[in-house]
Design a protein around this motif. Sequence first.
Motif: not given
Lengths: 589, 238, 70
Positions: A68, A70-71, A122, A124, A174, A176, B224-238, C24
């Motif tokens: 991603r 932007a991230l 996109f 991760d 879970m 990272e 840390h809680i995984c970033n990927a858990c937040r919004n991994d179903r949107t396919g967005g850029q952030y 975004d």
Amino acid sequence: MKILGISSFYHDAAAALLIDGLPVAAVQEERLSRRKNDAGFPVRAIEWCLGQAALEPQELDAVIFYERPALKFDRVLMTLLRGFPHSWRAFPKAMNNMLGEKLWVRGVIAAQLAVSARRVHFTDHHLSHAAAAFLTAPTESAAILTADGVGEWATLTLGRGRKKAGGATTIDLMREVRFPHSLGLFYSAFTAYLGFKVNEGEYKVMGLAAYGKPRWAREMRRILQRTDDGAFALDLAYFDYHRAVDAAYSKAFIDLFGPPRDHFEPIDLSTALGQHYADIAASAQLVLEEVIVDIATSLHRETGLADLCFGGGVALNGVANARILREAGFDRLFVPSAPGDAGCALGAALWADRILFDRPHRDCPDHPFWGPAVVSDDLARLAAEDGFPFARLSAAERIDQVVEAIASGEIVGWMEGATEFGPRALGHRSILADPGNAAMRAWLNRDIKFRESFRPFAPVVPADQAETYFELPPGGARLGRFMSGVFPVRPQWRGKLAAVTHVDGTARVQVLDRGMAPGLHALLIAYGQRRGMPILLNTSFNLAGDPIVTSVAEGYSTFRRAGMDMLVADDVMVRRQRARQEHVLEEVA
Amino acid sequence: MYPVHWLVWIDPHRRARKLLQFAEVEADGARDLFRAAEVVQDPILRRRFFAHARDEVRHASLFRTRGLALRRRLDRPGPDHVLGDGLLPGERGFDRLNVEAESMSALLAFIHLSERAASHSFAAYGAVLGHDPETRAVIQQIARDEEGHMRYSRVELSRVAPGQANRALWASRLRRLWRAYVRTALVMADMIARLILTLLYFLLLPPFALLARRAARKEPPGWHICNACRNDRTGGQY
Amino acid sequence: MIGRKGRLRRQLIIVGSAPGTIVDLVRGMWRSPGGRRWMIPLVIFLCSVGVILTLAAGVEALAPFIYSIF
């Protein structure tokens, strides 16, 4: 559904095409552009992948980018802000870099492929690694570990995955560890310190480590500390990669370990300084192993799963992988053929298919051969035009002649079928030689591959005979499938496998299943009948600084440049005639 | 240019650095030429390119050996590259040659002009290296080879593009000029961009930097809680 | 076969898609659990600079003059 996966802009760009849930093509850009570790937008790779399925870009249902942007921008900017005012030199370069192109990946893809920006998605970075490791592995349920330099923020993730053919897929990451704390960047700092290129020379650090003793392990543990929750943290006083553009380690690092190696000078292991650098490499390797094995062990305890899928650049460290398999409690360890960023192109495409579009899982073929195929007629034409003797051979004749050549000490370039996806030559683009000749290793390093004398070569052995020669732990054969583990050579065979036994008695063995590369498997069996051991030295078909060859023309060029004795491309074989070739070269020079 | 060349080559640090840079340029040139040999269909040209590439490999080795010998005599060798390195036309080899995209006549014209520039540069360097006969011998030997490359590329150009060789050479000269301008424009643009961004850094960032440091204190190292858990179903850029 | 476009045309497509990317980015920061809202003004400003950098990359011969916008 037709999905194109893309990884690019950092190192090792690649493209992968998925049709109805199965890979159709995957190739690294460097294999086509001929620029090692080509990070540019992979136009050639995309074009080749689409060409394999006779598709136009507009016919794609989705394009998925492996991270991603932007991230990532968020991380870069935040890191520069935290480094204020020391990051002032890095800021213009990083912003130029991100804002000039890397942030606008959606637009870049839309512009290059003429597809609607709405079809560009996109995921991760570490989810791509996880998907590449888990969704290509022949397991239904596994723990997942990914570790590399850095993705967006994550540098290491832990998770688990579940899938079933025809059913739904889940990948749950879970937790990272976040930048700047990174095992990959820790190792890269030592790669730079030891005078090797970052993202390229990490293999050399691993090879060098075997010559040293971990005398600096205590200092290493001081800069790579464990946190109370079982993760790790770097003492950032020793590193500079988070605030500088071109420096990986700080002055404190040099004060601790001494001056860095002059990259112009070869490492002389007979001197105290050369031994010092080997000791540093051994110490960094040891501490990396300790941390990764401990994290994998706790992941096993937590999930109770029998299988582990491991992705990311750190998964290229075969010594650490073998320790994970032996000590972490997992029965099997799956490392894909392309665990680094190139593999993320395939991982992202698989993730999009299974999870973003919620389509049922299909088992992927368990091989790495997704690239361009050999066109043997090209070799016949080139050899004929240049006056080299060549022959078209049946499979049996080819094997007989290659066995004879290798048994008499010759070096053979071996090209067969489609290229491997990933950094290893796994039998389709290999240089093969006698594994028993100790002088062969020095000769290959010095005269054929033009690389450092301390670097080891790998053996390839049929799966059913691997344990005779190598001390494989349970699950070792699987880890050796894509040459991802380093295992001890059994002591009684070390003398007879001198060219592939490293100084510490180990080898990064490829355990070859007949179904994966039948041609090479038949060659090994025939060689075993001729010489008593069905093992060959197998090194990648390239010269130092070049990517592995793809086409026959590249193989032919490398064959001539390296002074090899024989080149085989599918059914065509060319032999060197030294006197004649020298004459031809003198004629035109 | 004599005084400039003399000034450049009299300094042992710069001399060692330049020779090692030449080694890199020659090695890159060899790669380009091996690539040209791989993609060309004409067997005579293939042999020519191959022989030329081997010469470049040999040159790289000669430069490197001499550069290292000089470098070993220095107490502090200094940086590998400094601003202004590689600005002279003869020092850039084939200058990011995209072999696959070139026509054969354009490629040969380009090689011819590059070799000519290199040959002239090396001849000039040889003339000011009276104080270092070993380096001068290396440079003069390579300058002679470059003359040979100049000649073969001109002969082959006439063979593959009969009657159009001069046109190809002029087109190539214009392209080299254009590239030189673009290179200068990009260097200028890069400098301006850096200046603007550096100004922004010091004028705009300080308050944000304070906030970023405060935010960093709230993020201890460890899991840390995984970033990927937040919004991994949107396919967005952030 | 991928159709080849001129560099400027490609860069214009990229610039055209930039607002979507900025949205975004801003939306992501607004919703970020890490508390990133304070970065939004800086990010919008830098992204605007980025659009100019991208344009400059599209017309490399005129790149130095593009910066006269500043």
